[in-house]
Design a protein around this motif. Structure first.
Motif, PDB file in Angstrom:
ATOM      1  N   ILE A  48       0.836  -1.167   0.177  1.00  0.00           N
ATOM      2  CA  ILE A  48       0.147  -0.039   0.074  1.00  0.00           C
ATOM      3  C   ILE A  48       0.955   1.202  -0.129  1.00  0.00           C
ATOM      4  CG2 ILE A  48      -1.666   1.383   1.279  1.00  0.00           C
ATOM      5  CD1 ILE A  48      -2.729  -1.285   2.312  1.00  0.00           C
ATOM      6  N   GLY A 107      -4.928   4.550   3.096  1.00  0.00           N
ATOM      7  CA  GLY A 107      -3.992   3.292   3.263  1.00  0.00           C
ATOM      8  C   GLY A 107      -4.174   2.574   4.470  1.00  0.00           C
ATOM      9  N   THR A 126      -7.514   0.654   4.142  1.00  0.00           N
ATOM     10  CA  THR A 126      -7.555  -0.479   3.180  1.00  0.00           C
ATOM     11  C   THR A 126      -6.582  -1.642   3.939  1.00  0.00           C
ATOM     12  OG1 THR A 126      -7.279   1.057   1.321  1.00  0.00           O
ATOM     13  CG2 THR A 126      -6.590  -1.076   0.904  1.00  0.00           C
ATOM     14  N   ILE A 141       3.061  -1.127   4.293  1.00  0.00           N
ATOM     15  CA  ILE A 141       2.493   0.134   3.939  1.00  0.00           C
ATOM     16  C   ILE A 141       3.919   1.145   3.607  1.00  0.00           C
ATOM     17  CG2 ILE A 141       1.460   2.274   4.832  1.00  0.00           C
ATOM     18  CD1 ILE A 141      -0.342   0.371   6.558  1.00  0.00           C
ATOM     19  N   GLU A 154       5.577   4.902   3.213  1.00  0.00           N
ATOM     20  CA  GLU A 154       4.846   6.352   3.329  1.00  0.00           C
ATOM     21  C   GLU A 154       6.137   7.035   3.209  1.00  0.00           C
ATOM     22  OE1 GLU A 154       3.970  10.066   4.343  1.00  0.00           O
ATOM     23  OE2 GLU A 154       2.110   8.411   4.064  1.00  0.00           O
ATOM     24  N   SER A 180      -2.626   4.751  -2.444  1.00  0.00           N
ATOM     25  CA  SER A 180      -3.681   5.287  -1.386  1.00  0.00           C
ATOM     26  C   SER A 180      -2.750   6.594  -1.023  1.00  0.00           C
ATOM     27  CB  SER A 180      -4.043   4.459  -0.261  1.00  0.00           C
ATOM     28  OG  SER A 180      -4.469   3.334  -0.772  1.00  0.00           O
ATOM     29  N   TYR A 181      -2.272   7.662  -1.890  1.00  0.00           N
ATOM     30  CA  TYR A 181      -1.424   8.470  -1.514  1.00  0.00           C
ATOM     31  C   TYR A 181      -2.059   9.796  -1.495  1.00  0.00           C
ATOM     32  CZ  TYR A 181      -0.626   9.100  -6.671  1.00  0.00           C
ATOM     33  OH  TYR A 181      -1.217   9.414  -8.022  1.00  0.00           O
ATOM     34  N   SER A 210     -12.097   2.643   1.018  1.00  0.00           N
ATOM     35  CA  SER A 210     -10.947   1.855   1.315  1.00  0.00           C
ATOM     36  C   SER A 210     -11.506   0.425   1.625  1.00  0.00           C
ATOM     37  CB  SER A 210      -9.975   2.487   2.347  1.00  0.00           C
ATOM     38  OG  SER A 210      -9.798   3.818   2.231  1.00  0.00           O
TER      39      SER A 210
END
Length: 498
Positions: free
Chosen positions: A19, A26, A29, A73, A75, A138-139, A420
């Protein structure tokens, strides 16, 4: 190690899902993927537990298999939670309680957080697709929608996104230093973000200093000369985009009084009976603040107030007017509109009249927009979203999206949660139906970590983030605040690796 489905009689590898984006979309989800796959059940047309999505039977042998999905995830910042950390108003701590749920997800045995990784720069989406069975983008929406009018580049003109990032501690906005030496501020837009900004500009410092607002913003607001905030929208009172909670907070804000034009509310009271309940309640509160004669207690409060706020309807920006030295904003020229059409089809049309408002601070709150992340990912530049069908990125197998980059920057956190969850259900259904191939072995985070190490990128784990969290909380306690956020990425990394 693979698992075995007796219906298919084929080995299935543990699906590895990546993700991109550690904000609400994020984490929601990820939450659904690990939660639902915990069930590890076969679904048939005769058995579908509540909450797992609608079945689409493909015949008598159709089934869904929900294996134990492994989720990573990624980031770009060293800290998680996205807009919950950097977008929610400091005086709304209850909204930030969702961080507790996100923390549980991040600490799940099959979920890992990798901060300080810039997808599209440190690692490409194609490289992620090689390492994972599925990639979910999912940014969010990091771009600003511009007004497209002369003068919007003058000093004293800011986007609400940057202004919110400034008082909420977003590292890239820490040098914003807005000039608050003027008396009147104009906010363009009438959604919840616009009201958040108005509330921050007018709130008593004694209230703000008990929140997690950044200290540099608190100091600036304590010295602010802003005493009047106008919240401008192109349509009328019946189309105002904020919710009743945010409007009620403005009405009840200590030390302030509403100042609105009664003429802008002509005929509105007569429409109340025909409105849906949420809109009716919102409009009733707006009418009460705008044109009703206040009671004795309210009148006394207004007479004591040193600050004022008000909506201005049927106005559209034409130009930001410059100061005599042509450097700073000194006012804004607004086109006066009228409404044509009815109901959902109502639209604002210019009358040809204009109105100039003197102000030294203009904040544009007309929306966010997503930006392309990687040339390999399809992107609709007009809609500023990734083209998709129920979260499946069009013409790209194994690529999904959720949140604002999927549907546009609309709704509240609950909207993002449902959206999500829908994408996660779509992905799990694709695994079950075999349209997403999970039979091959994928390296997952091990493969990505090897690439990042070669490129000198050191990810921040969730336990590393907890060190930052602990230090911010400690700093906040010394000031009587929930936390004092770090504003510098380098400092974050130093604490995380201590």
């Amino acid at each position: 190690m693979g698992r075995h489905c007796s219906f298919w009689h084929v080995p299935i590898q543990v699906p590895k899902v990546c993700i991109v984006g550690g904000g609400p979309a994020g984490f929601y989800t990820a939450q659904h993927l690990v939660k639902v796959s915990d069930v590890s059940v076969l679904l048939s047309p005769r058995f579908e537990p509540s909450g797992l999505g609608n079945a689409n039977p493909q015949g008598p042998d159709w089934c869904h298999f929900c294996p134990n999905v492994q989720v990573d995830i990624y980031e770009r910042l060293p800290v998680p939670f996205g807009l919950v950390r950097f977008g929610v108003a400091p005086d709304h701590p209850e909204v930030k309680n969702v961080i507790n749920t996100f923390t549980q997800t991040a600490q799940h045995a099959r979920c890992s957080f990798h901060g300080n990784v810039r997808v599209g720069k440190d690692v490409t989406v194609e490289e992620l697709q090689e390492a994972y069975h599925a990639v979910v983008l999912s940014y969010g929406a990091e771009g600003n929608r511009t007004m497209g009018v002369p003068g919007e580049d003058l000093a004293g003109v800011y986007s609400a996104k940057d202004f919110v990032g400034w008082y909420n501690g977003l590292p890239r906005n820490r040098e914003l230093r807005p000039d608050l030496s003027c008396e009147t501020a104009v906010i363009l837009g009438q959604g919840n973000v616009a009201l958040d900004v108005a509330r921050m500009l007018l709130s008593p410092v004694d209230i703000l200093k008990k929140t997690d607002i950044t200290q540099h913003a608190l100091d600036a607001l304590a010295e602010s000369s802003v005493r009047r905030v106008l919240i401008v929208g192109r349509r009328g009172p019946l189309q105002v985009a904020c919710t009743i909670k945010e409007l009620r907070e403005m009405v009840n804000l200590p030390g302030t009084r509403p100042e609105m034009e009664a003429s802008e509310f002509e005929g509105i009271a007569e429409t109340l009976k025909s409105l849906a309940r949420p809109r009716k309640r919102l409009t009733e509160l707006l009418l009460k603040a705008a044109i009703e004669t206040p009671g004795e207690e309210e009148l006394e409060k207004r007479n004591r107030a040193e600050r004022a706020w008000g909506f201005r309807f049927l106005r559209r920006p034409l130009e930001v007017l410059p100061s005599t030295d042509l450097i700073r904003a000194a006012g804004i020229r607004l086109a006066v509109n009228r409404l044509e059409g009815d109901g959902e089809g109502v639209r604002a049309v210019a009358t040809g009249e204009v109105e100039d408002v003197e102000c030294g601070l203009v904040i544009s709150s007309i929306g966010y927009k997503s930006l392309p992340i990687d040339p390999a990912v399809p992107f609709d530049t007009r809609k500023a979203i990734i083209p998709n069908t129920m979260g499946r990125v069009q013409q790209t197998a194994g690529l999904y999206c959720s949140g604002w980059v999927k549907r546009g920057p609309t709704g509240v956190i609950a909207t993002t949660m449902n959206d999500s969850f829908d994408t996660a259900r779509t992905l799990l259904q694709d695994i079950g139906k075999g349209t997403l191939d999970v039979s091959t072995v994928k390296p997952g985070s091990q493969g990505v970590s090897a690439l990042l190490e070669k490129r000198g990128v050191k990810p921040v784990s969730f336990s590393d983030w907890e060190k930052i969290d602990s230090e911010e909380t400690r700093r906040g306690e010394t000031r009587g605040k929930p936390r004092e956020k770090m504003l510098d990425v380098g400092e974050m990394l130093q604490v995380a690796r201590a």
